[in-house]
Motif scaffolding. Structure first.
Motif, PDB file in Angstrom:
ATOM      1  N   LYS A  24       1.198  -1.394  -0.080  1.00  0.00           N
ATOM      2  CA  LYS A  24      -0.273   0.119  -0.173  1.00  0.00           C
ATOM      3  C   LYS A  24       0.957   1.162   0.294  1.00  0.00           C
ATOM      4  CE  LYS A  24      -3.893  -1.955   2.795  1.00  0.00           C
ATOM      5  NZ  LYS A  24      -4.766  -2.066   3.841  1.00  0.00           N
ATOM      6  N   TYR A  25       1.736   1.070   1.156  1.00  0.00           N
ATOM      7  CA  TYR A  25       2.506   2.415   0.694  1.00  0.00           C
ATOM      8  C   TYR A  25       3.744   2.512  -0.993  1.00  0.00           C
ATOM      9  CZ  TYR A  25       3.192   2.860   5.789  1.00  0.00           C
ATOM     10  OH  TYR A  25       2.382   3.443   7.300  1.00  0.00           O
ATOM     11  N   LEU A  26       3.684   2.193  -0.871  1.00  0.00           N
ATOM     12  CA  LEU A  26       4.808   1.264  -2.409  1.00  0.00           C
ATOM     13  C   LEU A  26       3.925   2.327  -2.945  1.00  0.00           C
ATOM     14  CD1 LEU A  26       7.025   0.940  -3.987  1.00  0.00           C
ATOM     15  CD2 LEU A  26       6.518  -1.037  -4.081  1.00  0.00           C
ATOM     16  N   TYR A 274      13.249  -0.471   3.600  1.00  0.00           N
ATOM     17  CA  TYR A 274      14.328   0.220   3.896  1.00  0.00           C
ATOM     18  C   TYR A 274      14.592   1.712   2.452  1.00  0.00           C
ATOM     19  CZ  TYR A 274      12.380  -0.107   8.724  1.00  0.00           C
ATOM     20  OH  TYR A 274      11.819  -1.092  10.284  1.00  0.00           O
ATOM     21  N   TYR A 275      15.462   1.199   2.089  1.00  0.00           N
ATOM     22  CA  TYR A 275      16.265   1.268   1.035  1.00  0.00           C
ATOM     23  C   TYR A 275      14.720   1.697  -0.187  1.00  0.00           C
ATOM     24  CZ  TYR A 275      20.878  -0.234   2.849  1.00  0.00           C
ATOM     25  OH  TYR A 275      21.367  -0.713   4.726  1.00  0.00           O
ATOM     26  N   SER A 276      14.275   0.793   0.247  1.00  0.00           N
ATOM     27  CA  SER A 276      12.904   0.701  -0.901  1.00  0.00           C
ATOM     28  C   SER A 276      12.140   2.125  -1.229  1.00  0.00           C
ATOM     29  CB  SER A 276      12.746  -0.550  -1.250  1.00  0.00           C
ATOM     30  OG  SER A 276      11.118  -0.424  -2.129  1.00  0.00           O
ATOM     31  N   ALA A 277      11.392   2.068   0.821  1.00  0.00           N
ATOM     32  CA  ALA A 277      10.775   2.944   0.618  1.00  0.00           C
ATOM     33  C   ALA A 277      11.212   4.469   0.804  1.00  0.00           C
ATOM     34  CB  ALA A 277      10.030   2.926   2.227  1.00  0.00           C
ATOM     35  N   TRP A 278      12.243   4.411   1.378  1.00  0.00           N
ATOM     36  CA  TRP A 278      12.856   6.191   1.496  1.00  0.00           C
ATOM     37  C   TRP A 278      13.639   6.416  -0.316  1.00  0.00           C
ATOM     38  CZ3 TRP A 278      16.005   4.621   5.885  1.00  0.00           C
ATOM     39  CH2 TRP A 278      15.332   4.183   7.484  1.00  0.00           C
TER      40      TRP A 278
END
Length: 604
Positions: A24-26, A274-278
């Motif tokens: 959902k975040y992505l 975390y790397y993906s989201a940031w």
């Protein structure tokens, strides 16, 4: 519509092997790229329209994609609390009250979630955490901006100070800013306001800037990189995961060496999401233009690193805990440093280790009340404190005299630091990954609490009963101390020749000069013993002046002292009446004759 969105989310979760909440975040982050196409086309002069658009997109994310009315209400409620409090409470206690109210609201939320974990319901914790950073930093910034003595503020405080209270619409656009709404990074209000009004682009080489500058090419690169990290996170879970920590074959029956390396790999796999989201969020900020930092006149290009929240390479290649922590979750670390750590003392005071512990405790409390957070962050505080000892006492051993240039053996220190930091951080992250107190302690016990054993050994070395001797040995091998010893050894010969110079001078002056420099003659022949004591003093003084930053002053004093000795030695030959009568500094000369005389030696 809601059913279709949920179906897509569940399908992507199964295919990617990623939990639904992260999917959902992505989806929201990717949608931010498309939303920015419209945002950057709204002229800068229409500030109110841009604010309304930001709030509308964020509301769509919360109510349609995430289906979280709680998130929407949390944003509205906390935004109004800080807006009204900062607007009407004119007191020096305002930022503290605001901090405790907003953090207290988050605490209540975390306590409820701890005892009643969300199941099918979307967890609003991450949104709440980002909001806390924005609102508490705004409280301090507005307090600094309305300070009666702005000249007493530090440079950083003046640069972030908010001098005029914003309108409710602009303030809500700040808290609802959709590219940073879900995962951060957070941004200070003054930077958001400068972007909103176009002031952030004042160095951009154009006389009439109507629209927001942006960089689609760079933002798409960030998006692709973020998707790759997400894919690797999904793949890694099939190879290495926390579930395998209970497997005898995969972990329990393995050797100690294997286990500590497995924990490092598990931590690395955990960090990928975390790397993906940031990285994806940073790309969204670049496409919105808010990541604009400055225009580089030399390369004729824009630097887009204002919203960088992670330096992946620096973190993974770090040789110390300080560098690791500094390059991880950068914006949150800035908040902890500037709005927690440095607020625990005055600007002219140096924060103490107590301030470090409180800051790490706040960091843990910000994440939640799960005791695993406190295991991780308080151990991290110990790591950082231990790292300061090694950096202070052992690192200079591998540097040249300028304390900057590496010696030929510096790679040994770098390798040991790199290797130990990887293993220690793998150990450190286990409570954060497992979020189960008993399981975390069990995993730590399987590796003999090796991270905490390293902490204990460090404190014994630098704070234990033999710490003074150990630190002296380290200081003795510092390049400055080695250089000083070489200089003293070469100059000690000059000192030892002083009695000979004085004897020759005494032979020419007669029986009057059987006393030298005002010291009875019997003490002159003990000069060698004095030099031995001097060597001991130099070692102690080296440690003291290193701690107090007096290297330059000490070097200047030594140089001046030996220049004085050389000039004196030259001036003692030949002896003539003019030399004897030269009046500069007088020394008493005791004589065994019936009448004692005072002879002016003419020494400056």
């Amino acid at each position: 519509m809601f059913v279709i969105v949920e179906g897509v989310i569940l399908y992507l979760s199964v295919v990617s092997n990623i939990e639904p909440s992260l999917v959902k975040y992505l989806i929201c982050l990717v949608m931010s790229y498309f939303s920015n196409i419209v945002l950057v086309k709204i002229p800068l002069k229409y500030v109110g329209l841009r604010c309304l658009y930001i709030i509308s997109v964020a509301t769509f994310y919360l109510l349609v994609v995430l289906r979280s009315l709680d998130s929407f209400l949390i944003l509205v409620k906390n935004t109004l609390v800080t807006f009204l409090l900062t607007r009407w409470m004119a007191s020096k206690y305002m930022p503290f009250v605001n901090f405790f109210l907003i953090m207290g609201n988050l605490a209540i939320h975390n306590i409820y979630n701890y005892f009643y974990p969300p199941t099918m319901k979307f967890d609003t914790t991450a949104i709440h955490m980002i909001l806390v950073i924005k609102l508490t930093s705004f409280g301090w910034s507005y307090f600094d901006g309305t300070s009666a003595k702005p000249e007493s503020l530090s440079v950083y405080k003046r640069s972030k100070a908010v001098k005029k209270h914003p309108s409710l619409l602009q303030f809500m656009a700040y808290t609802f800013f959709y590219p940073t709404l879900l995962t951060g990074p957070s941004i200070d209000y003054i930077e958001f306001d400068d972007w909103l009004t176009g002031n952030i682009f004042k160095d951009y080489p154009t006389s009439n800037l109507a629209y927001v500058p942006h960089n689609w090419k760079l933002s798409l690169k960030k998006l692709i990189k973020g998707l790759v990290f997400l894919l690797l996170a999904g793949i890694s879970k099939t190879v290495i995961s926390e579930d395998k920590l209970n497997s005898k074959k995969a972990f329990l029956d393995r050797s100690f060496i294997y286990k500590i390396h497995y924990l490092y790999l598990l931590g690395f796999a955990f960090r990928l999401k975390y790397y993906s989201a940031w990285t994806t969020a940073e790309g969204a900020c670049i496409s919105s233009g808010i990541a604009y930092n400055y225009y580089d006149k030399d390369s004729h290009s824009i630097v887009w690193d204002r919203m960088s929240n992670i330096d992946i390479w620096t973190f993974e290649a770090a040789q110390s805990s300080y560098v690791s922590i500094k390059s991880w979750n950068i914006k949150t670390n800035n908040w902890l440093k500037n709005y927690v750590y440095l607020r625990l003392c005055n600007d002219n005071e140096k924060p103490t280790f107590t301030a470090t512990l409180i800051t790490f405790a706040v960091s843990a409390f910000w994440h939640g009340i799960n005791p695993c957070y406190y295991l991780t962050f308080l151990t991290g505080a110990l790591y950082q404190n231990c790292g300061q000892y090694y950096r202070k006492y052992t690192r200079p051993v591998f540097l040249l005299g300028d304390r900057v240039t590496p010696s030929k053996y510096k790679w040994i220190y770098d390798f040991i630091g790199f290797y130990m930091v990887k293993l220690l951080f793998g150990y450190l992250m286990q409570p954060f990954i497992l979020l189960d107190f008993s399981k975390a302690l069990e995993v730590w016990s399987k590796v003999g609490y090796f991270g905490h054993i390293c902490v204990v050994i460090t404190y014994l070395l630098f704070k234990g009963p033999l710490s003074t001797s150990f630190k002296h040995k380290c200081l003795d091998h510092h390049p400055v101390a080695v250089s000083n010893r070489k200089q003293l050894n070469s100059d000690s010969h000059k000192l030892k020749t002083l009695p000979k110079i004085q004897i020759e001078l005494g032979m020419k002056l007669g029986s009057q000069s059987q006393i030298y420099f005002g010291i009875p003659q019997k003490y002159i022949y003990e000069w060698t013993e004095i030099l031995d004591e001097w060597d001991i003093f130099v070692n102690d003084y080296s440690e003291w002046k290193f701690q107090n930053g007096l290297e330059l002053e000490e070097d200047n004093l030594v140089a001046a002292f030996f220049t004085f000795i050389e000039q004196f030695a030259e001036s003692t030959s030949p002896i003539d009446p003019e030399f004897i009568n030269r009046k500069k500094i007088s020394f008493n000369v005791y004589s065994p004759s019936s009448s004692q005389n005072i002879i002016d030696l003419g020494i400056d």
